[in-house]
Design an enzyme around this catalytic site. Sequence first.
Site, mmCIF file in Angstrom:
data_model
loop_
_atom_site.group_PDB
_atom_site.id
_atom_site.type_symbol
_atom_site.label_atom_id
_atom_site.label_comp_id
_atom_site.label_asym_id
_atom_site.label_seq_id
_atom_site.Cartn_x
_atom_site.Cartn_y
_atom_site.Cartn_z
ATOM 1 N N THR A 79 6.584 -16.564 4.430
ATOM 2 C CA THR A 79 7.700 -15.656 4.666
ATOM 3 C C THR A 79 9.010 -16.410 4.870
ATOM 4 O O THR A 79 8.993 -17.572 5.304
ATOM 5 C CB THR A 79 7.396 -14.808 5.923
ATOM 6 O OG1 THR A 79 8.562 -14.083 6.286
ATOM 7 C CG2 THR A 79 7.000 -15.674 7.119
ATOM 8 N N ASP A 80 10.118 -15.711 4.622
ATOM 9 C CA ASP A 80 11.425 -16.326 4.908
ATOM 10 C C ASP A 80 11.672 -16.464 6.409
ATOM 11 O O ASP A 80 12.582 -17.182 6.827
ATOM 12 C CB ASP A 80 12.557 -15.518 4.243
ATOM 13 C CG ASP A 80 12.630 -14.058 4.666
ATOM 14 O OD1 ASP A 80 11.837 -13.629 5.525
ATOM 15 O OD2 ASP A 80 13.485 -13.334 4.121
ATOM 16 N N GLU A 81 10.857 -15.771 7.229
ATOM 17 C CA GLU A 81 11.114 -15.803 8.677
ATOM 18 C C GLU A 81 10.886 -17.186 9.279
ATOM 19 O O GLU A 81 11.341 -17.461 10.385
ATOM 20 C CB GLU A 81 10.241 -14.768 9.397
ATOM 21 C CG GLU A 81 10.502 -13.376 8.892
ATOM 22 C CD GLU A 81 10.136 -12.277 9.879
ATOM 23 O OE1 GLU A 81 9.827 -12.587 11.041
ATOM 24 O OE2 GLU A 81 10.170 -11.115 9.468
ATOM 25 N N TYR A 126 5.125 -14.164 15.424
ATOM 26 C CA TYR A 126 4.684 -14.020 14.021
ATOM 27 C C TYR A 126 5.228 -15.157 13.164
ATOM 28 O O TYR A 126 4.483 -15.846 12.455
ATOM 29 C CB TYR A 126 5.146 -12.666 13.461
ATOM 30 C CG TYR A 126 5.107 -12.605 11.945
ATOM 31 C CD1 TYR A 126 3.893 -12.563 11.262
ATOM 32 C CD2 TYR A 126 6.289 -12.627 11.185
ATOM 33 C CE1 TYR A 126 3.855 -12.544 9.861
ATOM 34 C CE2 TYR A 126 6.263 -12.604 9.799
ATOM 35 C CZ TYR A 126 5.041 -12.567 9.141
ATOM 36 O OH TYR A 126 5.003 -12.553 7.772
ATOM 37 N N LYS A 149 3.235 -18.206 11.149
ATOM 38 C CA LYS A 149 3.324 -18.436 9.702
ATOM 39 C C LYS A 149 3.833 -19.857 9.424
ATOM 40 O O LYS A 149 3.364 -20.531 8.499
ATOM 41 C CB LYS A 149 4.254 -17.411 9.038
ATOM 42 C CG LYS A 149 3.743 -15.980 9.038
ATOM 43 C CD LYS A 149 2.469 -15.779 8.252
ATOM 44 C CE LYS A 149 2.659 -15.918 6.764
ATOM 45 N NZ LYS A 149 1.386 -15.579 6.028
HETATM 46 P P1 NAD Z 1 -0.570 -6.292 5.800
HETATM 47 O O1 NAD Z 1 -0.535 -6.332 7.294
HETATM 48 O O2 NAD Z 1 -0.223 -5.041 5.088
HETATM 49 O O3 NAD Z 1 -2.020 -6.732 5.283
HETATM 50 C C1 NAD Z 1 -2.721 -7.788 5.841
HETATM 51 C C2 NAD Z 1 -4.152 -7.706 5.365
HETATM 52 O O4 NAD Z 1 -4.868 -8.828 5.912
HETATM 53 C C3 NAD Z 1 -4.889 -6.450 5.838
HETATM 54 O O5 NAD Z 1 -5.590 -5.870 4.755
HETATM 55 C C4 NAD Z 1 -5.860 -6.958 6.888
HETATM 56 O O6 NAD Z 1 -7.064 -6.190 6.960
HETATM 57 C C5 NAD Z 1 -6.135 -8.371 6.386
HETATM 58 N N1 NAD Z 1 -6.578 -9.267 7.458
HETATM 59 C C6 NAD Z 1 -6.006 -9.439 8.674
HETATM 60 N N2 NAD Z 1 -6.714 -10.334 9.394
HETATM 61 C C7 NAD Z 1 -7.740 -10.741 8.601
HETATM 62 C C8 NAD Z 1 -8.808 -11.658 8.770
HETATM 63 N N3 NAD Z 1 -8.964 -12.347 9.916
HETATM 64 N N4 NAD Z 1 -9.672 -11.843 7.751
HETATM 65 C C9 NAD Z 1 -9.529 -11.150 6.589
HETATM 66 N N5 NAD Z 1 -8.554 -10.259 6.388
HETATM 67 C C10 NAD Z 1 -7.657 -10.063 7.374
HETATM 68 O O7 NAD Z 1 0.360 -7.504 5.346
HETATM 69 P P2 NAD Z 1 1.366 -7.611 4.113
HETATM 70 O O8 NAD Z 1 2.658 -7.019 4.481
HETATM 71 O O9 NAD Z 1 0.644 -7.179 2.897
HETATM 72 O O10 NAD Z 1 1.562 -9.201 4.073
HETATM 73 C C11 NAD Z 1 0.678 -10.021 3.319
HETATM 74 C C12 NAD Z 1 1.133 -11.468 3.454
HETATM 75 O O11 NAD Z 1 2.474 -11.605 2.990
HETATM 76 C C13 NAD Z 1 1.134 -11.975 4.883
HETATM 77 O O12 NAD Z 1 0.684 -13.310 4.872
HETATM 78 C C14 NAD Z 1 2.605 -11.922 5.297
HETATM 79 O O13 NAD Z 1 2.893 -12.900 6.274
HETATM 80 C C15 NAD Z 1 3.284 -12.225 3.984
HETATM 81 N N6 NAD Z 1 4.629 -11.655 3.785
HETATM 82 C C16 NAD Z 1 4.851 -10.320 3.977
HETATM 83 C C17 NAD Z 1 6.109 -9.791 3.716
HETATM 84 C C18 NAD Z 1 6.391 -8.312 3.884
HETATM 85 O O14 NAD Z 1 7.541 -7.905 3.757
HETATM 86 N N7 NAD Z 1 5.405 -7.477 4.139
HETATM 87 C C19 NAD Z 1 7.141 -10.634 3.280
HETATM 88 C C20 NAD Z 1 6.871 -12.002 3.130
HETATM 89 C C21 NAD Z 1 5.609 -12.499 3.368
HETATM 90 O O1 DAU Z 2 11.225 -11.245 6.017
HETATM 91 C C1 DAU Z 2 9.857 -11.133 5.647
HETATM 92 C C2 DAU Z 2 9.126 -10.356 6.718
HETATM 93 O O2 DAU Z 2 9.530 -8.998 6.582
HETATM 94 C C3 DAU Z 2 7.610 -10.473 6.617
HETATM 95 O O3 DAU Z 2 7.235 -11.802 6.817
HETATM 96 C C4 DAU Z 2 6.932 -9.570 7.660
HETATM 97 O O4 DAU Z 2 5.527 -9.600 7.482
HETATM 98 C C5 DAU Z 2 7.430 -8.152 7.456
HETATM 99 O O5 DAU Z 2 6.898 -7.327 8.467
HETATM 100 C C6 DAU Z 2 8.957 -8.107 7.496
HETATM 101 O O6 DAU Z 2 9.440 -8.385 8.825
HETATM 102 P P1 DAU Z 2 10.639 -7.550 9.478
HETATM 103 O O7 DAU Z 2 10.550 -7.659 10.933
HETATM 104 O O8 DAU Z 2 11.934 -7.897 8.849
HETATM 105 O O9 DAU Z 2 10.236 -6.077 8.944
HETATM 106 P P2 DAU Z 2 10.245 -4.648 9.666
HETATM 107 O O10 DAU Z 2 9.990 -3.628 8.617
HETATM 108 O O11 DAU Z 2 9.402 -4.634 10.887
HETATM 109 O O12 DAU Z 2 11.758 -4.514 10.128
HETATM 110 C C7 DAU Z 2 12.828 -4.576 9.188
HETATM 111 C C8 DAU Z 2 14.126 -4.472 9.979
HETATM 112 O O13 DAU Z 2 14.209 -3.166 10.538
HETATM 113 C C9 DAU Z 2 14.212 -5.424 11.159
HETATM 114 O O14 DAU Z 2 15.550 -5.850 11.322
HETATM 115 C C10 DAU Z 2 13.795 -4.572 12.350
HETATM 116 C C11 DAU Z 2 14.290 -3.196 11.975
HETATM 117 N N1 DAU Z 2 13.480 -2.061 12.477
HETATM 118 C C12 DAU Z 2 12.131 -2.077 12.253
HETATM 119 C C13 DAU Z 2 11.323 -1.030 12.704
HETATM 120 C C14 DAU Z 2 9.837 -1.062 12.489
HETATM 121 C C15 DAU Z 2 14.104 -0.993 13.097
HETATM 122 O O15 DAU Z 2 15.327 -0.972 13.259
HETATM 123 N N2 DAU Z 2 13.314 0.043 13.534
HETATM 124 C C16 DAU Z 2 11.944 0.062 13.382
HETATM 125 O O16 DAU Z 2 11.286 1.039 13.838
#
Ligand code: NAD
Ligand code: DAU
Length: 365
Positions: A133-135, A159, A163
Amino acid sequence: MISRRLLVTGAAGFIGANFAHFWIASNPDDRIVILDALTYAGNFTSIASLAKREHVRFVKGDIRDFELVRDLLQTEALNTIVHFAAESHVDRSILGPGEFVATNIVGTQVLLDAARAAWLEKGLPHRFHHISTDEVYGSLGPTDAAFTEVHPYDPRSPYAASKAASDHLVRAYGHTYGLDYSISNCSNNYGPYQFPEKLIPLCIVNILEGRPLPIYGDGLNVRDWLHVEDHCAAVKVIIESSQPGRTWNIGGRSERNNLALVRELCHAVDEAFGRDNMLKNRFPNCPAAQGNSSEELITFVKDRPGHDRRYAIDATRLEQELGFEPRYDLSRGLRETVGWYLANENWWRAVLSGQYKEWVQRQYG
Ligand code: NAD
Ligand code: DAU
């Protein structure tokens, strides 16, 4: 180039499920084993249609189960791991960091050890692609340059720290044991199958149900949004083309502050109600059902502790070296995503289980 036989971890989750669908659409005969523990964020229904296919196998299991992973790699003759499985929600990591350390750090280390045992000790060709992730890069000021791949790590939430640790482990296994790996650090994804605890699906579902749209702090935190299909396409290009040991940033060049983004979602829903008269009957509590603007639901709430102000990705390396550019424009992507949640009401109603309701109660009161 080796013919791919993939282990995709976390593919019942949001991005992993989209990736499995995406990969199979272009390579229908590739062997894919999906390993997912089906935590609250994992939904078998997202991949049920894939699991029926001859070349796809779903295994419910934990990435921390060394024997299970090693045996899958060996018995299925898999040569590629695409590692999505993680605890992924920042707010949950603030309430309970332990699960994030256990899954994201220990889980990745166990997976790496299984890869060592199955591949490195036998000298087999392989690729370990780690989804990050970019975080990990920290937070930017309003005029700072976007993150490049050499930006120093500065994770600020449990988190992000978990990562970052997993990224370091992957690189360490490359350096120490000769693991063939690649890493991608991506910005915020949106699109189909996203669990409605993240900002965009949470707001879509809340608008339809006429519930408040909780905006943390002043709503001016900025994220760089990428459609999940563009993320999946980029990961596929990287797996197929990247030299070992390289890191790639993936972003959408679509920065928005949260308030502007949520307003855009409100307009997208209001427009959909304007086009389809039946939506009034399906979602009578949505403001648009009474001819009102969904923006009336916007509610400012207490800020997220340690809330990062801005993320932005510089994806020049990916564009110039691998020729990849995202295809989705954010406004189109948001409208299509609203359309997906309207068309897949059964999916999101099913995932809004009792456990999810408990979480909402704890998080938002
Ligand atoms: P998500 O939470 O929707 O899905 C995570 C999945 O992992 C789920 O299906 C869960 O059951 C599975 N899981 C959790 N723990 C496990 C374990 N111990 N063994 C096997 N499976 C397990 O997550 P997402 O949003 O799809 O993110 C996927 C990946 O991408 C993550 O590594 C996250 O850090 C990264 N990522 C997400 C975003 C985003 O915006 N969502 C952006 C950048 C990177
Ligand atoms: O940047 C990549 C990341 O993006 C991934 O690595 C994470 O897995 C993914 O969850 C996401 O993280 P964020 O914290 O940026 O996403 P989230 O959707 O939780 O929040 C997006 C923005 O919105 C953040 O600034 C927090 C704000 N927010 C979020 C929620 C859930 C609100 O203002 N209200 C809310 O209820």
